[in-house]
Enzyme design. Structure first.
Site, mmCIF file in Angstrom:
data_model
loop_
_atom_site.group_PDB
_atom_site.id
_atom_site.type_symbol
_atom_site.label_atom_id
_atom_site.label_comp_id
_atom_site.label_asym_id
_atom_site.label_seq_id
_atom_site.Cartn_x
_atom_site.Cartn_y
_atom_site.Cartn_z
ATOM 1 N N GLY A 280 -125.486 -12.062 71.999
ATOM 2 C CA GLY A 280 -126.281 -12.709 70.975
ATOM 3 C C GLY A 280 -125.439 -13.610 70.092
ATOM 4 N N GLY B 242 -109.927 -46.004 86.357
ATOM 5 C CA GLY B 242 -110.124 -45.478 85.019
ATOM 6 C C GLY B 242 -109.367 -44.192 84.766
ATOM 7 C CB ALA B 243 -108.401 -41.355 86.948
#
Length: 527
Positions: free
Chosen positions: A182, A417-418
């Site tokens: 919870g 892009g890496a």
């Protein structure tokens, strides 16, 4: 009428009061009784005090509010008011340095959180921040104390607020040693590192009974929220171990690599591993053929002090490695491509894992070393639709925002892009190096030739021969090892055997680096 003279009652002495105090303290130390302790041990679990003793240096624990009792009434609570109220709080030392700790005592109210219980935790959290020392929580509780209603929920709110305000100020470590369900599960999620033990610890927002009632799915506690699930699938857990003793020993090791707070540097050690030690094995370990796989962990073992490092999230997103280690006695964070998993390509989970690690290192003044052998971002409809752009931007943001010393090394390939995202010079790396077999480019030569020379290839009498020639031409013109160095995008091309020495000397020079970010309330990183 004369009042009767009362019989003489001897006054209690300080000695009597002290004896009573010691008896009460021993009663508190023993807890709710032998049966409750035996029941805890029967589940394969240690008691809260046994755990605190394992975590801290011998004899160093100082308890805070051991005599605290709740003041709630109703549902029989007024008849049951045990001391400590189900949580042990205090401070001690780990390797001689101050650490604050709280530990749920499952033997009392199942470790459930009530008003007094929460107040004790709030106090020790506040003391940890005020003193500037790490906070370790040993979680073994049944969630909010239902009998106390909303006051129990308010107690969690106070914990969450303190977790958040302490984030990036002091190291916060959560150790899950039982149920954590919870609202209770959100406090560990807000901390820097989460440890779990197999077979006894579970984390979930809703338990198996609720899941079955709502969705019809039948699942066990372990399958829903056990250590292996969170270490491999969800990424909630950074470290998972088979037993509590090993788990707590590894918490001690992690603490030895972290500073006390964000104003200090991590602790230094005397390095017995020679700084100038050559790593000749790397030449044969890493294949020059970019399509061949190898285990980057073997590279790390050669580079770092005594081959020792602590891998974070070792089983989640295995295509990128994040580890804490030492180089020349100085703590460093390593982010490395892992060609042995998905060829080292970046995907959503890898980007999130590395981004979080970079942010953690930056928060606590831990220099970053990035080892690249990355073919790019993982292509695919699922990746695009799941938000690879958004998640990849998290890693980009983390690196761009980091002000700690940053050194990167391209071992073999770094495409597209890496290459930019994994701490390239254009986004702020302080020093960038490459091995003599590196290939830094928009994409691999084969893919590039198919795009750039597609018309020539299509019009050729022998397309395969023409394609092979064009691939060779593209590689020789734009992908040779010195192309980036000639343009100042790599500071030097180095002998792989000298990588350890280069890294240590670079980090030593950068130790006094100072960088200021623009004045702002806070950034707005990608979701």
């Amino acid at each position: 009428m004369t009042a009767p003279v009362p019989e003489h009652v001897p006054e209690a002495t300080l000695r009597d009061g002290t004896a009573e105090l010691h008896a009460l303290r021993e009663e508190v130390r023993q807890g709710p009784g032998r049966k409750a302790t035996e029941a805890q041990h029967a589940k394969g679990k240690l008691t809260a005090r046994e755990r605190v003793d394992l975590l801290l240096d011998d004899g160093s624990f100082n308890e805070v509010e051991p005599l605290r009792r709740h003041r709630a009434s109703g549902f029989g609570l007024e008849a049951k008011r045990p001391h400590t109220d189900g949580v042990i709080t205090g401070w001690g030392t780990v390797h001689g340095r101050t650490i604050f700790v709280y530990a749920h005592d499952f033997r009392i109210f199942g470790g459930a959180l009530g008003e007094a219980h929460a107040a004790k935790i709030h106090k020790i959290m506040d003391k940890a921040v005020a003193d500037g020392a790490p906070l370790v929580s040993l979680n073994d509780g049944a969630g909010a104390r239902i009998q106390e209603g909303v006051t129990a929920l308010a107690g969690y709110g106070g914990i969450f607020r303190r977790n958040t305000s302490a984030s990036g100020v002091i190291p916060q470590i959560s150790v899950i040693l039982g149920p954590c369900a919870g609202g209770a599960a959100y406090s560990p999620a807000l901390t820097d590192f989460v440890f779990m033990t197999r077979g006894v610890s579970q984390m979930f927002v809703t338990g198996p009974d609720v899941v079955q009632a709502v969705t019809g799915e039948i699942v066990t506690h372990e399958a829903l929220g056990g250590a292996d699930v969170h270490a491999e699938t969800s990424g909630v857990c950074h470290f998972a171990y088979d037993d509590e003793q090993t788990c707590l020993e590894e918490v001690r090791f992690l603490l030895s690599l972290l500073p006390q707070n964000n104003r200090e540097h991590p602790p230094e050690t005397n390095c017995t591993d020679p700084v100038h030690r050559r790593c000749d094995g790397l030449v044969d370990l890493v294949p020059s053929d970019g399509s061949r796989s190898y285990d980057m962990r073997a590279v790390l073992a050669q580079l770092v002090d005594d081959g020792e490092y602590l891998e974070v999230h070792a089983r989640w997103a295995p295509n990128v490695i994040c580890a804490l280690t030492r180089l020349g006695g100085q703590v460093a964070g390593i982010v490395a491509s892992q060609p042995a998993a998905m060829a080292g390509a970046l995907d959503i989970q890898a980007a999130e894992k590395a981004a979080r690690f970079v942010q953690t290192c930056d928060a606590f003044n831990i220099p970053l070393v990035t080892l690249l052998d990355v073919p790019g971002f993982l292509p695919g409809v699922n990746q695009e639709h799941s938000g690879i752009i958004r998640h990849g931007a998290k890693l980009l943001y983390a690196y761009c925002n980091a002000t700690v010393p940053r050194v990167s090394v391209v071992l073999r390939k770094a495409y597209g892009g890496a290459y930019i995202v994994m701490d390239s010079q254009p986004i702020g790396a302080d020093l960038t190096y490459a091995w003599p077999t590196n290939e830094i480019a928009v994409m691999g030569a084969e893919g590039a030739a198919n795009v750039v020379f597609r018309r020539q290839i299509a019009a050729a009498d022998d397309p395969d021969t023409t394609r092979a020639r064009m691939v060779k031409e593209y590689r020789s013109e734009l992908m040779h090892p010195y192309f980036a160095a000639e343009r100042g995008l790599v500071d030097d091309v180095i002998d792989p055997s000298e990588t350890r020495e280069v890294l240590i000397q670079s980090l030593a020079m950068l130790r006094t680096k100072h960088a200021d970010l623009p004045l702002r309330k806070h950034g707005n990183p990608p979701l």
